[in-house]
Structures are given as C-alpha cells and as structure tokens.
Scaffold this active site. Structure first.
Site, short mmCIF file in Angstrom:
data_model
loop_
_atom_site.label_atom_id
_atom_site.label_comp_id
_atom_site.label_asym_id
_atom_site.label_seq_id
_atom_site.Cartn_x
_atom_site.Cartn_y
_atom_site.Cartn_z
N MET A 1 0.77 -1.19 -0.11
CA MET A 1 -0.05 -0.05 0.00
C MET A 1 0.82 1.13 0.01
O MET A 1 1.89 1.53 0.71
CB MET A 1 -0.86 0.04 1.26
CG MET A 1 -1.79 1.21 1.40
SD MET A 1 -2.81 1.20 2.90
CE MET A 1 -1.69 1.38 4.17
N SER B 1 3.73 -6.63 2.14
CA SER B 1 2.80 -6.24 2.70
C SER B 1 1.61 -6.68 2.08
O SER B 1 1.20 -7.82 1.73
CB SER B 1 2.67 -4.77 2.95
OG SER B 1 1.64 -4.45 3.88
N GLN B 2 0.59 -5.72 1.46
CA GLN B 2 -0.74 -6.40 0.86
C GLN B 2 -0.43 -7.15 -0.53
O GLN B 2 -0.87 -7.94 -0.75
CB GLN B 2 -1.60 -5.31 0.64
CG GLN B 2 -1.23 -4.09 -0.41
CD GLN B 2 -2.33 -2.96 -0.52
OE1 GLN B 2 -3.08 -2.75 0.19
NE2 GLN B 2 -2.11 -2.39 -1.73
N ASP C 1 5.96 -4.74 14.39
CA ASP C 1 5.16 -4.09 13.61
C ASP C 1 3.99 -2.96 13.90
O ASP C 1 3.03 -3.45 14.84
CB ASP C 1 4.38 -5.09 12.38
CG ASP C 1 3.95 -4.62 11.34
OD1 ASP C 1 3.30 -3.62 11.02
OD2 ASP C 1 4.14 -5.49 10.26
N HIS D 1 7.36 -2.84 10.59
CA HIS D 1 6.66 -3.34 9.01
C HIS D 1 7.73 -3.24 7.77
O HIS D 1 8.11 -1.99 7.70
CB HIS D 1 5.61 -2.35 8.81
CG HIS D 1 4.75 -2.99 7.72
ND1 HIS D 1 4.15 -4.42 7.77
CD2 HIS D 1 4.23 -2.58 6.57
CE1 HIS D 1 3.59 -4.39 6.76
NE2 HIS D 1 3.42 -3.54 5.81
#
Length: 304
Positions: free
Chosen positions: A38, A112-113, A230, A286
């Site tokens: 993202m 991530s996503q 995270d 993260h």
C-alpha cells in the site's frame, strides 16, 4: 552418405542439443516476480527498485519483474488504494501468462498487501507456475485497524481508517477501496464472510473452492514473514495467518488453532505436514529488514 557417417551426424546433433539444454538449465535462474504494498510502487529506487538490485547482484542473470498497476508510478501508487483487487489480480495473471520469460515458472515475493495479492495469483491463475511464494508482512487473515497508516505520509490514510471502521462492508466501498477488501472485523464475522469480495473468497470462508486448495498446494514453499515490532499491521499475527478469536478483538488465535487450519480449508494443514509452510520473523517494524537478512533468509534459502 554412408550409414556410419549418418549415425555420427545424428549423434553429434543429439550431443549439441543436450549441451544447449544443459547450459540453459544450469545458467538461467528462476525468474522472480515482485508485488509492492500500500502506498508504494513497482519502481521507487528506495523500495522495490532496491530489492530488484539486491536480487540481480546475488542471483546473476535473474529476470526480475516488478508488478505495476497503471501506466506510471503515480497511477501505481493510487491503484494500491482504489483499484478493485480482483481486477488487479486478473490483470497480473494475464500479464504473467503473456510474459515469455516466465514460461518455465517463477518465484514470487509479496510486500505487505502484495503478499495476499500474490497468494490470490497462486490460487486463481496459471500457468506459468508459481514455485515459491515469500510473503513479507502480508496480511493473510486481513487487518482490523491501520494504526500507523499516517506513517506512509499519504493524505488518504486518515480518511481510509474512518471509512473502514464505519462502512467497510458496503458494496460500494468493497468495490472501490482496496483495504476494505481485506478488512476483517472480528465483531462482524458473518457480515465479513458474506460481503468481503476478496479476502473471504481466497480464504474459502463461506465455501471451499477446491481449485484454490489444489493450486496453493502446488507451491514448493509458502514462506510467511512476520515483523515482531510491526506498528502498521493489526493484528500482526495475521502475517502468520493468525487473527483475533471470533467475537472480540483482544485474544489472539494462531493459524494452528483456527478453523481455517483444523478444517484444512486452504490445504495449509497438508502443506505444513509436507514441510512446505515456513514461519520467519524479523525483530523490526513493518518491512524493516537488512540486506544481509534478506540475502541469507530469502535469497539463499528459497530463490537460488
């Protein structure tokens, strides 16, 4: 031409073909496909551009394809918020199928996503065959909160959090807002299962899609990387396929304690038994990892 001369020509031809095949198979590393997270893009020099360089430096001759959704990096960033995930996944499937450099298969790394998006590619698409999938901070059971969204320094983040809390499962939001499509509200489990157009589907929440199970089990390895500090992913156990126990948002349930695993709705129980499921952790925030960690724990173990 004598029979013996003809035989020598045939043997020489076979030897040459074998030599060329051997050279190709020993000198051409498996390609790597990347999908960003993202607010990021395929090609920023400080993010996936750097990862591409590390891969090329450590796997000589490797072909690295970094997914871009849109005509340029600006569109790519915006589409990480606004373009329907199912449409993105189908676009990527078509793009990979048309890439001649991937016909022999490829490894994949999701950031991530991008981790759950590439898992959807593995489950829904092919050929070409995805061999190993490395998910760095992917939210495979979704998220319930974006506590540090503003750290991305994007003006959309505060609006995004407000919309998700109040209207994540409306049809319009599900179709238009990427993060809503993997928003998992443990206080509204039934609403989530019925109305999530992406995550509930790829996790076989309402019904079991046997094709999804079969395709996921074709992976040689599914590597799940969790970031222990995270502050972006809530709950962070989602990076290891865990989540909150249903009906509340305090107590955590690991993958192995979940119905998803016990009922083997995705084939993860079988993959775990076969040694295909791997859980790695990084003592950082993260997507914060060192080059040396990435080389030693990802490239050397799963990509070479």
């Amino acid at each position: 031409m004598t029979a013996s001369l003809a035989l020598l020509i045939v043997l020489a031809s076979l030897f040459q073909s074998h030599r060329i095949y051997a050279e190709n198979t020993t000198t051409s590393p498996v390609p790597v496909v990347l999908w960003h997270g993202m607010g990021d893009s395929c090609c920023f020099s400080y993010s996936l551009g750097q990862i591409k360089t590390i891969l090329e430096d450590n796997i000589p001759g490797v072909y690295v394809k970094s997914i871009r959704i849109g005509n340029n990096v600006i569109e790519d960033v915006e589409n990480s918020y606004f373009k329907n995930v199912n449409e993105q996944v189908q676009q990527v499937c078509d793009e990979l199928a048309q890439d001649e450099k991937l016909t022999g298969g490829f490894n994949a790394i999701g950031f991530s996503q991008g981790g759950q998006f590439l898992r959807a590619v593995a489950q829904r698409c092919g050929p070409p065959q995805m061999m190993n999938l490395i998910s760095l901070g992917g939210q495979h059971q979704g998220v319930y909160g974006l506590p540090n969204c503003a750290s991305l320094q994007h003006y959309l983040c505060n609006h995004l959090r407000q919309v998700l809390h109040y209207a994540a499962y409306s049809k319009y939001i599900q179709e238009k807002l990427v993060q809503a499509e993997y928003w998992h509200d443990p206080l509204k489990e039934e609403e989530y299962k019925k109305n999530s157009v992406f995550l509930a589907d790829i996790n076989n929440e309402l019904r079991i899609n046997e094709t999804y199970k079969e395709n996921l089990q074709k992976l040689k390895n599914l590597v799940l990387v969790k970031f222990e500090k995270d502050t972006m992913v809530e709950p962070r156990i989602s990076e290891w396929f865990g989540f909150y126990k249903s009906g509340q948002d305090v107590e955590i349930e690991t993958l192995h304690e979940s119905a998803l695993f016990i009922e083997d709705r995705l084939g993860l129980k079988q993959m775990d038994a076969e040694g295909k499921l791997h859980f790695l952790s990084v003592d950082g925030n993260h997507l914060q990892f060192t080059d040396s960690w990435f080389v030693g724990n990802v490239i050397e173990k799963y990509l070479k």
